[in-house]
Design a protein around this motif. Structure first.
Motif, PDB file in Angstrom:
ATOM      1  N   LEU A 146       0.746  -1.184   0.142  1.00 55.87           N
ATOM      2  CA  LEU A 146       0.099  -0.065  -0.040  1.00 55.87           C
ATOM      3  C   LEU A 146       0.728   1.265   0.141  1.00 55.87           C
ATOM      4  CD1 LEU A 146      -2.990   0.798   0.150  1.00 55.87           C
ATOM      5  CD2 LEU A 146      -2.630   1.029   2.730  1.00 55.87           C
ATOM      6  N   ALA A 147       0.505   2.216  -1.088  1.00 55.50           N
ATOM      7  CA  ALA A 147       1.275   3.293  -1.076  1.00 55.50           C
ATOM      8  C   ALA A 147       0.774   4.547  -1.817  1.00 55.50           C
ATOM      9  CB  ALA A 147       2.610   2.841  -1.925  1.00 55.50           C
ATOM     10  N   LEU A 148       0.899   5.455  -1.699  1.00 48.72           N
ATOM     11  CA  LEU A 148       0.342   6.837  -2.338  1.00 48.72           C
ATOM     12  C   LEU A 148       1.040   6.894  -3.482  1.00 48.72           C
ATOM     13  CD1 LEU A 148      -0.041   9.540   0.540  1.00 48.72           C
ATOM     14  CD2 LEU A 148      -1.944   8.791  -0.947  1.00 48.72           C
ATOM     15  N   THR A 149       0.144   7.131  -4.586  1.00 44.70           N
ATOM     16  CA  THR A 149       0.605   7.667  -6.028  1.00 44.70           C
ATOM     17  C   THR A 149       1.013   8.966  -5.952  1.00 44.70           C
ATOM     18  OG1 THR A 149      -1.614   8.115  -6.755  1.00 44.70           O
ATOM     19  CG2 THR A 149      -0.799   5.713  -6.784  1.00 44.70           C
ATOM     20  N   PRO A 150       1.735   9.254  -7.261  1.00 39.61           N
ATOM     21  CA  PRO A 150       1.927  10.639  -7.329  1.00 39.61           C
ATOM     22  C   PRO A 150       0.571  11.518  -7.223  1.00 39.61           C
ATOM     23  CG  PRO A 150       3.400   9.649  -8.744  1.00 39.61           C
ATOM     24  CD  PRO A 150       2.373   8.615  -8.239  1.00 39.61           C
ATOM     25  N   ASP A 151      -0.552  11.266  -7.846  1.00 39.92           N
ATOM     26  CA  ASP A 151      -1.779  11.955  -7.979  1.00 39.92           C
ATOM     27  C   ASP A 151      -2.164  11.770  -6.350  1.00 39.92           C
ATOM     28  OD1 ASP A 151      -1.695  12.348 -10.333  1.00 39.92           O
ATOM     29  OD2 ASP A 151      -3.122  10.871 -10.867  1.00 39.92           O
ATOM     30  N   GLY A 152      -1.845  10.623  -5.608  1.00 40.52           N
ATOM     31  CA  GLY A 152      -2.401  10.875  -4.150  1.00 40.52           C
ATOM     32  C   GLY A 152      -1.675  11.894  -3.411  1.00 40.52           C
ATOM     33  N   TRP A 153      -0.490  12.073  -3.671  1.00 45.56           N
ATOM     34  CA  TRP A 153       0.542  13.096  -2.985  1.00 45.56           C
ATOM     35  C   TRP A 153      -0.060  14.259  -3.371  1.00 45.56           C
ATOM     36  CZ3 TRP A 153       2.690  12.314   1.147  1.00 45.56           C
ATOM     37  CH2 TRP A 153       3.666  11.216   1.603  1.00 45.56           C
ATOM     38  N   ALA A 154      -0.572  14.550  -4.398  1.00 45.67           N
ATOM     39  CA  ALA A 154      -0.821  15.867  -4.813  1.00 45.67           C
ATOM     40  C   ALA A 154      -2.353  16.242  -4.272  1.00 45.67           C
ATOM     41  CB  ALA A 154      -1.123  15.827  -6.489  1.00 45.67           C
ATOM     42  N   TRP A 155      -3.282  15.087  -3.936  1.00 41.31           N
ATOM     43  CA  TRP A 155      -4.386  15.181  -3.523  1.00 41.31           C
ATOM     44  C   TRP A 155      -4.318  15.713  -1.976  1.00 41.31           C
ATOM     45  CZ3 TRP A 155      -6.758  12.085   0.438  1.00 41.31           C
ATOM     46  CH2 TRP A 155      -7.893  12.210   0.638  1.00 41.31           C
ATOM     47  N   VAL A 156      -3.185  14.955  -1.432  1.00 40.96           N
ATOM     48  CA  VAL A 156      -3.091  15.362  -0.026  1.00 40.96           C
ATOM     49  C   VAL A 156      -2.609  16.678   0.151  1.00 40.96           C
ATOM     50  CG1 VAL A 156      -1.286  14.743   1.946  1.00 40.96           C
ATOM     51  CG2 VAL A 156      -2.290  12.903   0.762  1.00 40.96           C
ATOM     52  N   GLY A 158      -3.253  19.054  -1.998  1.00 40.30           N
ATOM     53  CA  GLY A 158      -4.558  20.074  -2.349  1.00 40.30           C
ATOM     54  C   GLY A 158      -5.599  20.437  -0.883  1.00 40.30           C
ATOM     55  N   LEU A 159      -5.376  19.273  -0.182  1.00 47.65           N
ATOM     56  CA  LEU A 159      -6.141  19.326   1.166  1.00 47.65           C
ATOM     57  C   LEU A 159      -5.623  20.189   2.046  1.00 47.65           C
ATOM     58  CD1 LEU A 159      -7.558  15.559   1.732  1.00 47.65           C
ATOM     59  CD2 LEU A 159      -8.843  17.874   1.076  1.00 47.65           C
ATOM     60  N   GLY A 160      -4.177  20.718   1.822  1.00 51.70           N
ATOM     61  CA  GLY A 160      -3.613  21.564   2.872  1.00 51.70           C
ATOM     62  C   GLY A 160      -2.794  20.770   4.142  1.00 51.70           C
ATOM     63  N   LEU A 161      -2.542  19.702   3.590  1.00 53.01           N
ATOM     64  CA  LEU A 161      -1.569  18.999   4.528  1.00 53.01           C
ATOM     65  C   LEU A 161      -0.192  18.991   4.460  1.00 53.01           C
ATOM     66  CD1 LEU A 161      -3.588  15.621   4.934  1.00 53.01           C
ATOM     67  CD2 LEU A 161      -3.392  17.502   6.382  1.00 53.01           C
ATOM     68  N   PRO A 162       0.784  19.040   5.314  1.00 55.11           N
ATOM     69  CA  PRO A 162       2.025  19.282   5.075  1.00 55.11           C
ATOM     70  C   PRO A 162       2.817  17.990   4.480  1.00 55.11           C
ATOM     71  CG  PRO A 162       1.708  19.018   7.193  1.00 55.11           C
ATOM     72  CD  PRO A 162       0.502  18.835   6.769  1.00 55.11           C
ATOM     73  N   ALA A 194      -3.602  12.307   9.914  1.00 54.44           N
ATOM     74  CA  ALA A 194      -3.515  13.757   9.361  1.00 54.44           C
ATOM     75  C   ALA A 194      -4.968  14.028   8.638  1.00 54.44           C
ATOM     76  CB  ALA A 194      -2.416  13.847   8.508  1.00 54.44           C
ATOM     77  N   LEU A 195      -5.379  13.047   8.274  1.00 54.11           N
ATOM     78  CA  LEU A 195      -6.828  13.381   7.566  1.00 54.11           C
ATOM     79  C   LEU A 195      -7.948  13.619   8.397  1.00 54.11           C
ATOM     80  CD1 LEU A 195      -6.810  10.841   4.486  1.00 54.11           C
ATOM     81  CD2 LEU A 195      -6.557  13.278   4.415  1.00 54.11           C
ATOM     82  N   CYS A 196      -8.032  12.701   9.481  1.00 54.33           N
ATOM     83  CA  CYS A 196      -8.722  12.893  10.503  1.00 54.33           C
ATOM     84  C   CYS A 196      -8.704  14.398  11.367  1.00 54.33           C
ATOM     85  CB  CYS A 196      -8.790  11.818  11.582  1.00 54.33           C
ATOM     86  SG  CYS A 196      -9.977  11.818  12.792  1.00 54.33           S
ATOM     87  N   ARG A 197      -7.580  14.822  11.366  1.00 54.45           N
ATOM     88  CA  ARG A 197      -7.419  15.987  12.090  1.00 54.45           C
ATOM     89  C   ARG A 197      -7.805  17.226  11.110  1.00 54.45           C
ATOM     90  NH1 ARG A 197      -2.295  13.864  13.524  1.00 54.45           N
ATOM     91  NH2 ARG A 197      -1.206  14.935  11.974  1.00 54.45           N
ATOM     92  N   ARG A 198      -7.487  16.977   9.661  1.00 59.97           N
ATOM     93  CA  ARG A 198      -7.703  17.879   8.910  1.00 59.97           C
ATOM     94  C   ARG A 198      -9.383  18.253   8.541  1.00 59.97           C
ATOM     95  NH1 ARG A 198      -7.059  22.866   7.141  1.00 59.97           N
ATOM     96  NH2 ARG A 198      -7.116  23.280   4.993  1.00 59.97           N
ATOM     97  N   PHE A 199      -9.746  16.968   8.600  1.00 61.40           N
ATOM     98  CA  PHE A 199     -11.467  17.065   8.376  1.00 61.40           C
ATOM     99  C   PHE A 199     -12.174  17.569   9.573  1.00 61.40           C
ATOM    100  CE2 PHE A 199     -11.331  12.923   5.552  1.00 61.40           C
ATOM    101  CZ  PHE A 199     -10.673  13.830   4.696  1.00 61.40           C
ATOM    102  N   THR A 200     -11.574  17.555  10.863  1.00 58.59           N
ATOM    103  CA  THR A 200     -12.077  18.015  11.919  1.00 58.59           C
ATOM    104  C   THR A 200     -11.697  19.663  11.901  1.00 58.59           C
ATOM    105  OG1 THR A 200     -11.667  16.317  13.225  1.00 58.59           O
ATOM    106  CG2 THR A 200     -12.086  18.141  14.574  1.00 58.59           C
ATOM    107  N   GLU A 201     -10.696  20.073  11.532  1.00 60.62           N
ATOM    108  CA  GLU A 201     -10.172  21.561  11.319  1.00 60.62           C
ATOM    109  C   GLU A 201     -11.114  22.155  10.334  1.00 60.62           C
ATOM    110  OE1 GLU A 201      -5.632  20.902  12.061  1.00 60.62           O
ATOM    111  OE2 GLU A 201      -6.137  21.320  10.313  1.00 60.62           O
TER     112      GLU A 201
END
Length: 247
Positions: A146-156, A158-162, A194-201
């Motif tokens: 399991l790994a993030l693709t380049p599109d996945g990293w771009a999506w991350v 785009g959500l404002g995650l570091p 990080a996604l759980c925190r971001r969705f809460t923010e």
């Protein structure tokens, strides 16, 4: 003990969780908070002295860590690896044979099944939906682990995650975790947290009492757009009516 690969260590770990009281305490701590020994005693329905003995064994076994503050003894799971172990074991456990006997209990169970926290990441139907959507959009790839693709990293990003912080995280960036209600994987690891925190923010989700999570009115369209899924797929299931226990 978690890192031990020897048979004796595995047996000792299994013995720790073979007791229903200790297992129930560990499940309660999956909400990621620190609980007092008294709170865990009440949750387990045992005397404080009995709870103290169980908690001491869990601390010595490396499953829990404790912190003393004044007269109170606070306990929490020892880390994400322990949380994943507990959730994975719960996912392999048989389903409870007795349905809830009241509307309140049925509603609480349905809320947990729909969306909850598993230590620090999203679980339940909502967590599994997110995992499946990321795979469908090829933001996640399972072809060689399991790994993030380049599109996945771009999506991350785009959500404002570091992204740099995530890449440098000490824990695995991404892991799957067997969901104990859905019996399918949801997203864990540093990214899941990080996604759980971001969705809460963003105000998309909010924590209910206990582990249950609520999808907010703004979160429904926001999350649907972010995951590229129709809004109706985020609908919670209808709570079944309680049974009276009679034939």
């Amino acid at each position: 003990m978690i890192a031990s690969a020897d048979g004796r260590g595995m047996a000792e770990l299994a013995a720790l969780l073979a007791d229903g009281t200790r297992a129930g305490m560990c499940l309660a701590l999956l909400d990621g908070r620190a609980w007092t020994a008294g709170e865990l005693a009440r949750r387990a329905g045992v005397a404080p002295s009995t709870a103290s003995d169980h908690l001491t064994r869990l601390v010595r076994g490396g499953l829990l860590v404790e912190q003393r503050q004044g007269r109170h003894r606070y306990l929490r799971l020892a880390g994400p690896a322990v949380a994943q172990l507990i959730e994975d074991l719960a996912g392999h456990a048989p389903a409870a044979p007795t349905p809830p006997g009241s509307l309140r209990a049925a509603t609480a169970n349905a809320s947990l099944a729909y969306a909850r926290t598993c230590y620090d990441h999203l679980a339940g139907r909502l967590g599994v939906l997110m995992y499946d959507a990321l795979l469908a959009e090829r933001r996640l790839d399972r072809s060689s682990g399991l790994a993030l693709t380049p599109d996945g990293w771009a999506w991350v990003a785009g959500l404002g995650l570091p992204v740099d912080v995530l890449r440098a995280a000490r824990r695995p960036v991404i892991r799957d975790c067997l969901d104990w209600t859905e019996r399918r994987p949801h997203l864990a690891g540093a990214l899941g947290a990080a996604l759980c925190r971001r969705f809460t923010e963003l105000g998309w989700i909010s924590q209910r009492p206990g582990r249950a999570v609520r999808l907010t009115p703004t979160g429904r369209p926001g999350l649907a757009k972010a995951l590229a899924i129709p809004e109706h797929t985020l609908d919670p299931p209808v709570t079944p009516p309680p049974t009276c226990g009679r034939a």
